[in-house]
Design an enzyme around this catalytic site. Sequence first.
Site, mmCIF file in Angstrom:
data_model
loop_
_atom_site.group_PDB
_atom_site.id
_atom_site.type_symbol
_atom_site.label_atom_id
_atom_site.label_comp_id
_atom_site.label_asym_id
_atom_site.label_seq_id
_atom_site.Cartn_x
_atom_site.Cartn_y
_atom_site.Cartn_z
ATOM 1 N N CYS A 1 11.285 66.426 46.043
ATOM 2 C CA CYS A 1 10.053 67.271 46.554
ATOM 3 C C CYS A 1 8.675 66.682 46.282
ATOM 4 O O CYS A 1 8.706 65.866 45.380
ATOM 5 C CB CYS A 1 9.974 68.711 46.265
ATOM 6 S SG CYS A 1 11.523 69.524 46.813
ATOM 7 N N ARG B 1 10.619 59.399 48.848
ATOM 8 C CA ARG B 1 11.142 60.492 47.607
ATOM 9 C C ARG B 1 12.304 61.162 48.248
ATOM 10 O O ARG B 1 13.349 61.584 47.473
ATOM 11 C CB ARG B 1 10.348 61.303 47.232
ATOM 12 C CG ARG B 1 8.971 60.683 46.276
ATOM 13 C CD ARG B 1 8.022 61.620 45.988
ATOM 14 N NE ARG B 1 8.411 62.676 44.978
ATOM 15 C CZ ARG B 1 8.391 62.541 43.675
ATOM 16 N NH1 ARG B 1 7.654 61.447 43.312
ATOM 17 N NH2 ARG B 1 8.985 63.353 42.612
ATOM 18 N N TRP C 1 12.912 68.956 49.522
ATOM 19 C CA TRP C 1 14.252 68.628 49.416
ATOM 20 C C TRP C 1 14.996 69.725 48.913
ATOM 21 O O TRP C 1 14.900 69.945 47.723
ATOM 22 C CB TRP C 1 14.436 67.435 48.302
ATOM 23 C CG TRP C 1 15.757 66.579 48.260
ATOM 24 C CD1 TRP C 1 16.006 65.446 49.151
ATOM 25 C CD2 TRP C 1 16.811 66.612 47.420
ATOM 26 N NE1 TRP C 1 17.409 64.908 48.827
ATOM 27 C CE2 TRP C 1 17.609 65.721 47.725
ATOM 28 C CE3 TRP C 1 16.983 67.606 46.442
ATOM 29 C CZ2 TRP C 1 18.929 65.666 47.151
ATOM 30 C CZ3 TRP C 1 18.303 67.630 45.666
ATOM 31 C CH2 TRP C 1 19.252 66.615 46.048
ATOM 32 N N ASN D 1 7.631 72.260 43.310
ATOM 33 C CA ASN D 1 8.417 71.586 43.208
ATOM 34 C C ASN D 1 9.165 72.003 41.947
ATOM 35 O O ASN D 1 8.558 72.290 40.883
ATOM 36 C CB ASN D 1 8.112 69.948 42.707
ATOM 37 C CG ASN D 1 7.434 69.385 43.921
ATOM 38 O OD1 ASN D 1 7.736 69.657 45.194
ATOM 39 N ND2 ASN D 1 6.950 67.981 43.665
ATOM 40 N N GLY D 2 10.424 71.844 41.886
ATOM 41 C CA GLY D 2 11.310 72.259 40.562
ATOM 42 C C GLY D 2 12.446 73.388 40.747
ATOM 43 O O GLY D 2 12.509 73.693 42.130
ATOM 44 N N GLU E 1 26.153 47.169 39.225
ATOM 45 C CA GLU E 1 25.178 47.530 40.081
ATOM 46 C C GLU E 1 25.296 47.080 41.616
ATOM 47 O O GLU E 1 24.623 47.601 42.382
ATOM 48 C CB GLU E 1 23.845 46.404 39.322
ATOM 49 C CG GLU E 1 22.447 46.758 40.060
ATOM 50 C CD GLU E 1 22.115 48.125 40.215
ATOM 51 O OE1 GLU E 1 22.631 49.322 39.936
ATOM 52 O OE2 GLU E 1 20.955 48.115 40.982
ATOM 53 N N LYS F 1 24.660 49.352 44.856
ATOM 54 C CA LYS F 1 23.729 49.004 45.737
ATOM 55 C C LYS F 1 24.290 49.166 47.111
ATOM 56 O O LYS F 1 23.753 49.825 48.042
ATOM 57 C CB LYS F 1 23.010 47.618 45.653
ATOM 58 C CG LYS F 1 22.051 47.671 44.587
ATOM 59 C CD LYS F 1 20.728 47.814 44.942
ATOM 60 C CE LYS F 1 20.400 49.059 44.539
ATOM 61 N NZ LYS F 1 19.985 49.482 43.256
ATOM 62 N N GLU G 1 25.256 52.991 48.069
ATOM 63 C CA GLU G 1 24.113 54.031 48.552
ATOM 64 C C GLU G 1 23.659 53.695 49.680
ATOM 65 O O GLU G 1 23.044 54.475 50.421
ATOM 66 C CB GLU G 1 23.289 54.097 47.126
ATOM 67 C CG GLU G 1 22.300 53.050 47.028
ATOM 68 C CD GLU G 1 21.421 53.091 45.753
ATOM 69 O OE1 GLU G 1 21.030 54.269 45.562
ATOM 70 O OE2 GLU G 1 21.154 52.305 45.053
ATOM 71 N N HIS H 1 45.856 46.023 35.416
ATOM 72 C CA HIS H 1 46.208 47.215 34.655
ATOM 73 C C HIS H 1 46.459 48.532 35.881
ATOM 74 O O HIS H 1 46.321 49.470 35.542
ATOM 75 C CB HIS H 1 45.621 47.402 33.600
ATOM 76 C CG HIS H 1 45.714 46.736 32.534
ATOM 77 N ND1 HIS H 1 46.738 46.401 31.859
ATOM 78 C CD2 HIS H 1 44.809 45.622 32.148
ATOM 79 C CE1 HIS H 1 46.457 45.607 30.885
ATOM 80 N NE2 HIS H 1 45.476 45.153 31.101
ATOM 81 N N LYS I 1 14.420 59.495 45.611
ATOM 82 C CA LYS I 1 13.909 58.565 44.759
ATOM 83 C C LYS I 1 13.923 58.970 43.285
ATOM 84 O O LYS I 1 14.185 58.397 42.395
ATOM 85 C CB LYS I 1 12.518 57.990 45.302
ATOM 86 C CG LYS I 1 12.017 56.791 44.461
ATOM 87 C CD LYS I 1 12.816 55.789 44.616
ATOM 88 C CE LYS I 1 12.169 54.447 43.586
ATOM 89 N NZ LYS I 1 13.274 53.397 43.553
HETATM 90 C C1 F6R Z 1 19.853 53.446 42.553
HETATM 91 C C2 F6R Z 1 18.923 54.060 41.983
HETATM 92 C C3 F6R Z 1 19.130 55.304 40.891
HETATM 93 C C4 F6R Z 1 18.502 55.643 39.778
HETATM 94 C C5 F6R Z 1 18.613 56.652 38.957
HETATM 95 C C6 F6R Z 1 17.614 56.759 37.697
HETATM 96 O O1 F6R Z 1 19.517 52.379 43.434
HETATM 97 O O2 F6R Z 1 17.758 53.888 42.161
HETATM 98 O O3 F6R Z 1 20.648 55.124 40.648
HETATM 99 O O4 F6R Z 1 18.596 54.392 39.241
HETATM 100 O O5 F6R Z 1 18.384 57.902 39.727
HETATM 101 O O6 F6R Z 1 16.475 56.717 38.185
HETATM 102 P P1 F6R Z 1 15.046 56.473 37.084
HETATM 103 O O7 F6R Z 1 15.090 54.988 36.974
HETATM 104 O O8 F6R Z 1 13.827 56.988 38.095
HETATM 105 O O9 F6R Z 1 15.331 57.268 35.901
#
Ligand code: F6R
Length: 613
Positions: A2, A28, A77, A103-104, A485, A489, A492, A508, A608
């Site tokens: 949010c 976000r 959200w 928010n929250g 990673e 990527k 997602e 294994h 985000k």
């Molecule tokens: C993936 C991504 C998420 C963040 C995770 C932690 O591309 O961005 O996996 O890395 O949600 O977020 P932060 O770093 O803001 O704590």
Amino acid sequence: MCGIIGFVGKDEQAAPILLDGLERMEYRGYDSAGIAVRSEAKGLQVRKAKGRLKVLSDLTQGGAELEGVLGIGHTRWATHGEPNDVNAHPHISENGQIALVHNGIIENYLELKEQLLKRGVKFTSDTDSEVVAQLLEFHYNECHNMLEAVGRCLRRIEGSYAFGIICSDYPNALIAARKDSPLILGYGESGNYIASDVTAIIKYTREVSYMDDGEIAVITSNSVDVFDDELTPVDKKRSVVDWDVSAAEKGGYAHFMFKEILEQPEAVRRTVSPRIKDGRVVLDDLDLTADYARGISRIYMIACGSAYHVAVVSKYNWERLLRRPVEVALASEFRYSDPLVDEHTLVIVISQSGETLDTMAAMREAKRRGGRTLAIVNVVGSSIAREADDVLYTWAGPEIAVATTKAYTTQLVLMDLVGLYLADLLDSVEQAEYKAILEEIQLLPEKMDQLLEQVGDVQYFASRYFNHTSIFFIGRNLDYAIGLEGSLKLKEISYIHSEAYASGELKHGTISLIEPGTLVVALGTYAPLFDKAMSNVVEVKARGAEVLSITTESFRERMEKTADASVVVPDSHPVVQPSLGVIPLQLFAYYVALQKGCDIDKPRNLAKSVTVE
Ligand code: F6R
């Protein structure tokens, strides 16, 4: 997740500013949006719409339809109640005099709702947030003073919140309150602002204060007064945000993610150069003594998602440099694991946003048990940054795409610097090695630039492979760590199923999944184990896999004998190599998602900054 914005102006109309701020927070993640504006003639006017912000903007003719200099806006959200117009914020109290955005999560909302229902209050939505709007009206009717009513209301609610509130009886005031959810006060020329995210208001002002937990603020067009939870006035320090407005704009690129991938050399340069002086790592903001370092018995690295993957890389690197045990932990697991933390434990928390709830809760748990916390954070003034014992910022600038790229690489390089710094304090690293790593860190921006010239190759491979439905990433040691990673990527943003394996583990179990045509992204950049990694490539080739390799200049020739296709990255010191090896993986995910027509900057179901558990 949010987003909140609020504005109270002298003459300037609020609605267009609110819509613009909401648009800047779109990244976000959200499913509905709304604004409330107050005017003398029309009182409180509220518009809400499910779906993209464009729907709300069209509904209000870009804000022109709503007259008034005071307003609040929200992108939602969904947590409590499905995404629809009714559950969208702002929520209005029953008699229509109070509008609130939140928010929250209000944890005791059902209990409070029950109490209000018994008093005959009628609810329209399924949200926890509406309960607060109604509760506020109840207390306002009791005391006829908004500040007092907010204070009474906050004493009754449990959970996390950032609130923006307007009341039809207060034509010039915006009220804000915060606990465990970020809220910023912005001081502008033509009025004052509140926002949950600095990107929402940076176009209008750079002068901000960060609200602390328990604080309530009363904002007018020419004053900002802040009170603690006892309603005693508090003096707030103002800070200047040095982010460039253009950094939070696409600037001609199709996607923020692509722009941010290309920004990595500069972001790394900004993160590194102020911290290296005369061939030594200098961390002015960090107050760790050699005595303290010698007393460390255990190091934890805690984070979520990609930040956790940074920890996986750093565990290898720090154990090599510090010769001390390092444990990596997912924040959401750590906090409930009865962790072994005491005053000899150094706890590193890594977070781009500095607001991830799981990471914050894990950090608090570590502090409660006596550990010393050092946060690696990108967003200045964020909650984790403010609560940690020490903080070091990655100077990546605003990261807007949901999929992290430049924050990840700046975290990696900053962790390398901190590792070197501690190793030096502990005298656990050979000076020649220290020097070699530091030199390679300084060369990174240049080598990243060189690597980014091969964007076209990765684009070509993505167009060749984007139809695969399952993709494997394999590698050993640091290559395995960046494979995690690369796989995240891809998953997602392209929604392709993918797994990352330590190549030695294939035999294994998982090698049974390899069949003719399976795409395997083989990482062969970690020099000490290249031969071992190569034998695993041969193993998957023998079972019919199609192999796309990521390797270094030094190993190119050997890799190309077996792999079907290769992307070559410049050579570096093994400790620093992951910062280069990960870039083709980011680009691969980006171009595959582009080929598939996915919403790259806003992948489905993701947000985000994850401020709920
Ligand atoms: C993936 C991504 C998420 C963040 C995770 C932690 O591309 O961005 O996996 O890395 O949600 O977020 P932060 O770093 O803001 O704590």
